[in-house]
Design an enzyme around this catalytic site. Structure first.
Site, short mmCIF file in Angstrom:
data_model
loop_
_atom_site.label_atom_id
_atom_site.label_comp_id
_atom_site.label_asym_id
_atom_site.label_seq_id
_atom_site.Cartn_x
_atom_site.Cartn_y
_atom_site.Cartn_z
N ASP A 11 38.25 44.27 49.10
CA ASP A 11 37.18 45.10 49.65
C ASP A 11 36.58 45.88 48.48
O ASP A 11 37.26 46.71 47.87
CB ASP A 11 37.79 46.05 50.69
CG ASP A 11 36.82 46.37 51.81
OD1 ASP A 11 35.65 46.63 51.50
OD2 ASP A 11 37.25 46.36 52.98
N ASP A 31 31.65 46.60 50.79
CA ASP A 31 31.46 47.72 51.70
C ASP A 31 30.02 48.27 51.62
O ASP A 31 29.51 48.47 50.51
CB ASP A 31 32.45 48.82 51.27
CG ASP A 31 32.60 49.91 52.30
OD1 ASP A 31 33.03 49.61 53.42
OD2 ASP A 31 32.31 51.09 51.97
N GLU A 37 28.65 43.93 53.76
CA GLU A 37 28.48 44.67 55.02
C GLU A 37 27.10 45.32 55.02
O GLU A 37 26.75 46.07 54.12
CB GLU A 37 29.55 45.76 55.12
CG GLU A 37 29.47 46.53 56.43
CD GLU A 37 30.22 47.86 56.41
OE1 GLU A 37 30.61 48.32 57.49
OE2 GLU A 37 30.41 48.44 55.32
N HIS A 91 37.93 46.71 61.52
CA HIS A 91 38.65 48.00 61.50
C HIS A 91 37.79 49.18 61.89
O HIS A 91 38.29 50.30 61.97
CB HIS A 91 39.23 48.21 60.10
CG HIS A 91 38.13 48.40 59.09
ND1 HIS A 91 37.26 47.38 58.73
CD2 HIS A 91 37.71 49.49 58.41
CE1 HIS A 91 36.39 47.84 57.86
NE2 HIS A 91 36.63 49.11 57.65
N ASP A 92 36.49 48.98 62.07
CA ASP A 92 35.60 50.06 62.50
C ASP A 92 35.21 49.92 63.97
O ASP A 92 34.49 50.78 64.50
CB ASP A 92 34.29 50.03 61.68
CG ASP A 92 34.51 50.35 60.21
OD1 ASP A 92 35.41 51.15 59.90
OD2 ASP A 92 33.76 49.79 59.38
C1 GLC Z 1 32.30 50.86 55.80
C2 GLC Z 1 33.75 50.65 56.15
C3 GLC Z 1 34.25 51.89 56.84
C4 GLC Z 1 34.12 53.04 55.87
C5 GLC Z 1 32.69 53.17 55.36
C6 GLC Z 1 32.65 54.06 54.16
O1 GLC Z 1 31.49 50.96 56.91
O2 GLC Z 1 33.90 49.51 56.92
O3 GLC Z 1 35.57 51.76 57.28
O4 GLC Z 1 34.50 54.24 56.50
O5 GLC Z 1 32.16 51.95 54.95
O6 GLC Z 1 33.26 53.44 53.07
#
Ligand code: GLC
Ligand code: CA
Length: 548
Positions: free
Chosen positions: A101, A203, A245, A319-320
């Site tokens: 990640d 991320d 993402e 995980h979110d």
């Molecule tokens: C992304 C991750 C999340 C995190 C955020 C800040 O959205 O998936 O879990 O809190 O970025 O890094």
């Protein structure tokens, strides 16, 4: 897409591990890398080709590792660099690649760059971050809000300027306009790639090119220049996969990242199907009723837009996000049926499927009743803001149990021993009490389990090119209860007709779909006449020599 241009990651299934919650090897209540190594045979049997590891680098863990303090050190609670190298080697020996990640929109406030940067305006790292003077009245530079609640600016009393953070104040945003910062990031990426990883999940990559003075957070004008430069400096010439993402991605912008003439990423995570379920103002904390027609429209649009160029990622959870079976299925009466149905619908679409840990055994949302049970920084912040705004606490807990991030972060349920067999100690977050029934050991003993079904689906993708390359055609698009589509490659098609409800549903079968279908998974051959009745969450699948 022709055979010759196919990449290895187009036929692979990815499994996401949230290391903290997966398997604890030393009884400290926190999952770790040796714990993951101990489960690699389980993952090989599942059939996956890639593991995406949520962050494992040194971090104060304000956001469970999405706040990195040292990009080239493993968090001691997760293990050592030797453990990591062993994980890469052991996974490779089982035909599994490791995705790291890459969290480079921001660092932790404990990263040495930030500690140095905030020590003085003259620091050589000052410009690695985004600093602004107070407004003339001494207040915030502007009104940009952070994702975790509250302003995106925090005043540093020592140097008298505000730093910018799109997440918590402890997650200062990096300034991608600085070429030295970019070069440091690329050096770090190459260091990991040289260790033999299979690629990166990136991320919030859509946020790196922020221009806060213009109010721009996502999709800044320089975004694709930066990603192309990153590609040239790190990924070019390596056969790796990357997934970025992007909560703001649309089918059109997805092609900017992943189009065949763009040297950027393999694919993006898109969230239109997730946000389509959220309240316009209150977002995920006030979920809207499930709307299958809207969901199908979003998924269909992505399938069609990326049919011949670009590539889709396919996922229900991460995980979110809440647990898939709780969000889109029925986690009580029809947990097994609906989890199997959801898996079938997702895995037979065109794209690379992602399985979030525990999804393959149908893990559900948690029934927490008190804010004390939550650990997630976003949930805790939002709880405070909701109470400050005078909203009733009970409503907040309801929203958090439906959509909060801790739903997916409770310990992986391995067996019916204490704490689901996740740890011999006290877990950092409570296990879902349903682990006594819902666990890997029970699923392995049952040939009809959700797990067995995932194994079949993942294996099918490896053996049937139609699943990888077939053209998507939607059917019954306006039907509020049934999701139906075909995939066609040459003269062969596969069919999926899924009931998304807990009721029997009788549908008119479109004339073109009537007739014989050969079994595709474990199902019996289907003969479709004018009408068909689907049992709750039933899915009809089939294979035939037809073309649509
Ligand atoms: C992304 C991750 C999340 C995190 C955020 C800040 O959205 O998936 O879990 O809190 O970025 O890094
Ligand atoms: Ca541990």
């Amino acid at each position: 897409m022709t055979q010759t241009t196919r990449h290895w990651w187009q036929s692979a299934t990815v499994y996401q591990i949230y290391p903290r919650s997966f398997a604890d090897s030393n009884g400290d209540g926190i999952g770790d890398i040796p714990g993951i190594i101990g489960k690699l045979d389980y993952l090989r049997e599942l059939g996956i080709g890639v593991i995406w590891l949520s962050p494992i680098c040194a971090s104060p863990m304000r956001d469970n590792g999405y706040d990195i303090a040292d990009y080239q050190a493993i968090a001691p609670m997760f293990g050592t660099l030797d453990d990591f190298d062993r994980l890469v080697a052991e996974a490779k020996a089982r035909g599994i690649g490791i995705l790291l990640d890459l969290v480079v929109n921001h660092t932790s406030d404990q990263h040495r760059w930030f500690l140095d940067a905030r020590s003085s305006r003259e620091s050589r790292y000052r410009d690695y971050y985004v600093w602004r003077d107070p407004a003339p009245d001494g207040g915030l530079p502007n009104d940009i809000q952070s994702t975790f609640g509250g302003p995106a600016w925090t005043l540093d009393p020592v140097t008298g300027q505000y730093w910018f953070h799109q997440f918590a104040p402890e997650q200062p945003d990096l300034n991608w306009g600085n070429p030295e910062l970019r070069a440091d990031i690329y050096r770090m990426m190459n260091w990991w790639l040289d260790r033999g990883i299979a690629g990166f999940r990136m991320d919030v990559i859509n946020l790196i090119a922020k221009e806060p003075d213009r109010g721009i957070t996502a999709d800044g004008p320089k975004l694709h220049d930066y990603i192309q430069e990153m590609h040239r400096e790190t990924l070019a010439g390596r056969d790796v996969m990357t997934v970025g993402e992007s909560w703001s991605a649309t089918p059109a912008t997805a092609l900017l990242y992943s189009g065949r003439d763009r040297a950027e990423l393999s694919m993006v995570f898109q969230f239109e199907h997730v946000m389509q379920q959220w309240h316009e103002t209150w977002g995920k904390w006030q979920p809207k009723p499930f709307d299958l027609v809207a969901l199908k429209r979003v998924i269909g649009r992505w399938q069609t837009a990326l049919a011949d160029d670009g590539w889709n990622s396919l996922f229900w959870g991460n995980h979110d996000l809440p647990r898939a079976v709780s969000k889109y299925g029925d986690d009580k009466r029809y947990r097994v049926e609906s989890a199997r149905m959801l898996a079938t619908v997702l895995h037979l679409l065109k794209g690379t499927p992602y399985v979030y840990q525990g999804e393959e055994i149908g893990m559900t949302n948690v029934p927490f009743s008190s804010i004390e049970q939550y650990r997630d920084i976003e949930t805790l912040n939002m709880h405070r803001l909701h109470l400050e705004a005078g909203l009733p606490e009970a409503d907040f807990i309801t929203g958090a149990n439906e959509n909060g991030r801790d739903n997916s972060r409770t310990p992986m349920q391995w067996n019916d021993a204490a704490h689901a067999g996740f740890t011999t100690g006290t877990p950092w977050i409570e296990a879902n009490p349903n682990y006594e029934r819902i666990n890997v050991a029970a699923a392995e003993a049952d040939p009809e389990s959700i797990l067995a079904h995932y194994r079949r689906l993942i294996a099918l993708r490896r053996t049937l090119p139609l699943v990888i390359d077939g053209r998507y055609t939607p059917w019954l698009e306006a039907h509020p209860e049934v999701f139906a589509y075909t995939r066609t490659l040459g003269t062969q098609s596969l069919l999926v007709i899924a009931n998304f409800t807990a009721r029997d549903v009788t549908i008119d079968i479109p004339a073109a779909l009537r007739g014989d279908w050969q079994p595709l998974l474990d199902a019996a051959p289907a003969l479709l006449r004018e009408r068909a009745t689907l049992a709750p969450f039933e899915v009809i699948t089939g294979l035939a020599d037809r073309s649509f």
